[in-house]
Design a protein around this motif. Structure first.
Motif, mmCIF file in Angstrom:
data_model
loop_
_atom_site.group_PDB
_atom_site.id
_atom_site.type_symbol
_atom_site.label_atom_id
_atom_site.label_comp_id
_atom_site.label_asym_id
_atom_site.label_seq_id
_atom_site.Cartn_x
_atom_site.Cartn_y
_atom_site.Cartn_z
ATOM 1 N N ASN A 320 1.586 -5.567 1.538
ATOM 2 C CA ASN A 320 1.666 -4.976 2.876
ATOM 3 C C ASN A 320 0.271 -4.567 3.338
ATOM 4 N N ARG A 323 -0.012 -1.533 5.856
ATOM 5 C CA ARG A 323 0.187 -0.193 5.294
ATOM 6 C C ARG A 323 -1.078 0.289 4.595
ATOM 7 N N ASP A 326 -3.687 1.189 7.286
ATOM 8 C CA ASP A 326 -3.286 2.381 8.038
ATOM 9 C C ASP A 326 -3.368 3.655 7.204
ATOM 10 N N SER A 327 -3.246 3.519 5.881
ATOM 11 C CA SER A 327 -3.243 4.705 5.015
ATOM 12 C C SER A 327 -4.630 5.304 4.818
#
Length: 462
Positions: A320, A323, A326-327
């Motif tokens: 992913n 993800r 974005d984290s």
């Protein structure tokens, strides 16, 4: 993908029958042992690119953690990825210093610099041969040949300054990685913005369209692509002409733009570290045992920890990528140069401690034999693997599972250990070492060992 430094015997230069810097047995033996270890170990990293499509790396990272291929990949990536190439690069730097340490002869037509540059230019030729005749895209000889042309002015530099230059190379690579990471993050943000605007039926700007397309392309690259795998397998199982045509643009890219953007800094960083460590006596086994133990613990502690965290980052990104971006989690892969150098020094320290303890002399001798013939053994790996996997050979490309490739590695290891031991019973050097040395001095070198001559384990520069 990673590649190799070479060995020198005491009888290397016919015009200079005694080259004293090469006769310090501790330094000579230990370098050959480490070189042999690196030569065998590099096949662990190269074999997947000989036997499987390069796109298969994504498939491996997508497998369940209980799968044997996933577990094999985790071990190889954490312990060996990048570390064998790091050792080769460090030893290449040491080899350059050993060669350049030879005394000039005022009464001789050529000086050591002439021989050094001739030797290095021939290495470039051998690298091109490996890439474009033997058809191995992962060749490292070309990289070392080009980098070797830059080393002469640094031969007398102090270790601290060499380490600072290595640090500068690492900073350059880190900066390149940071810029690429920021670009990826911007593309991700542009993609998310584009999705929102499209839902609102608003027109995208050219920059937003470009960012969206870049992110979609990235997501596509990190997903398994059976169709692409099948296309690569078909080409690699073809005739020599088919394989050559398919690999030509890849090899050209690796030995031109990819080299100047990345590989040159990657290699130079480790080469300068190797030059500094050699001057400090690390590779010649001159340091106290306590320091080797500390280096072993620190090297493995730092390197293996970062290696495992980087592998987990890769797995998460493939599963992913959005993800992960974005984290805003720390990108452990950014510490690639530090972790591979640390692990490589851990490997070297372990070997030096084993050598010093004399607990496995048979293993040290076996590795030294392989290391003394590293040039021959390196190109031999290309010959053997391409004939096993490519279509103009046995055609096993894409037929073995990832973990099964390492059965082939074990077989090649056994063959090269036995071949090196038998060959050196009768000859002074490996067959390609002889060719390279003869070309360097432009004179046929003595090859066959005298009846009463004992094998000499050495590890300098050809």
């Amino acid at each position: 993908m990673e590649t190799v430094t070479l060995s020198l015997t005491a009888d290397e230069a016919p015009e200079r029958p005694t080259i004293r810097p090469v006769l310090r047995t501790e330094r000579i033996k230990t370098i050959d042992v480490i070189r042999g270890f690196a030569l065998l170990g590099i096949l662990l990293m190269n074999i997947p690119y000989f036997g499987l499509p390069f796109t298969h790396a994504v498939t491996l990272l997508s497998l369940p953690s209980a799968h044997i291929d996933y577990q094999t990949n985790a071990v190889v990536s954490t312990i060996f990825e990048g570390t064998m190439r790091a050792l080769f690069s460090m030893l290449f730097g040491a080899s350059a210093l050993l060669f350049l340490a030879k005394p000039d002869r005022p009464d001789h037509l050529y000086g050591v610099a002439d021989y050094y540059y001739r030797r290095t230019l021939w290495l470039v030729v051998f690298g091109l041969f490996n890439a474009f005749i033997l058809l191995w895209p992962g060749d490292i000889l070309y990289t070392y040949g080009i980098c070797g042309l830059l080393l002469f002015p640094f031969r007398k530099m102090k270790p601290v300054r060499l380490l600072l230059i290595a640090g500068l190379c690492i900073v350059i690579l880190f900066g390149k990685g940071l810029m690429k990471g920021l670009e990826t993050k911007q593309n991700r943000q542009g993609y998310l913005t584009a999705l929102q605007l499209e839902k609102q039926k608003k027109k995208l700007t050219p920059e937003q369209t470009k960012a969206k397309e870049a992110w979609v392309a990235l997501e596509k690259r990190v997903k398994p692509d059976p169709k692409k795998d099948a296309e690569i397998i078909t080409n690699m199982r073809g005739s020599y002409a088919t394989v050559f045509t398919f690999l030509m643009p890849i090899n050209v890219k690796f030995e031109s733009t990819k080299f100047y953007h990345d590989y040159i800094w990657d290699a130079l960083a480790m080469i300068f570290i190797g030059m500094a460590l050699f001057k400090l006596g690390f590779f010649s086994n001159k340091l106290p045992t306590r320091l080797y133990v500390i280096t072993l613990i620190a090297g493995y502690g730092i390197g293996l920890t970062l290696g495992w965290l980087a592998f987990q980052d890769q797995v998460a990104f493939v599963k992913n990528p959005g993800r992960v971006i974005d984290s805003d989690s720390f990108p452990f892969q950014a510490l690639y140069q530090i972790r591979r150098a640390a692990t490589a020094l851990g490997h070297a320290s372990l070997l030096l401690l084993l050598f010093r303890s004399n607990v496995v002399p048979w293993l040290m001798q076996a590795l030294a034999n392989v290391g003394q013939m590293a040039f021959s053994n390196y190109l031999m790996q290309s010959m053997i693997c391409t004939l096993i996997f490519y279509g103009y050979g046995l055609g096993y490309y894409g037929k073995l599972a990832f973990h099964e490739l390492y059965y082939v590695v074990a077989g090649i290891w056994v063959f090269q250990i036995l071949f090196s031991a038998i060959w050196l019973r009768y000859f002074r050097m490996g067959p390609l070492e002889w060719v390279w040395r003869s070309l360097t001095y432009w004179k046929r070198q003595p090859m066959q060992r005298d009846v009463d001559e004992q094998p000499l384990i050495v590890a300098s520069a050809t």
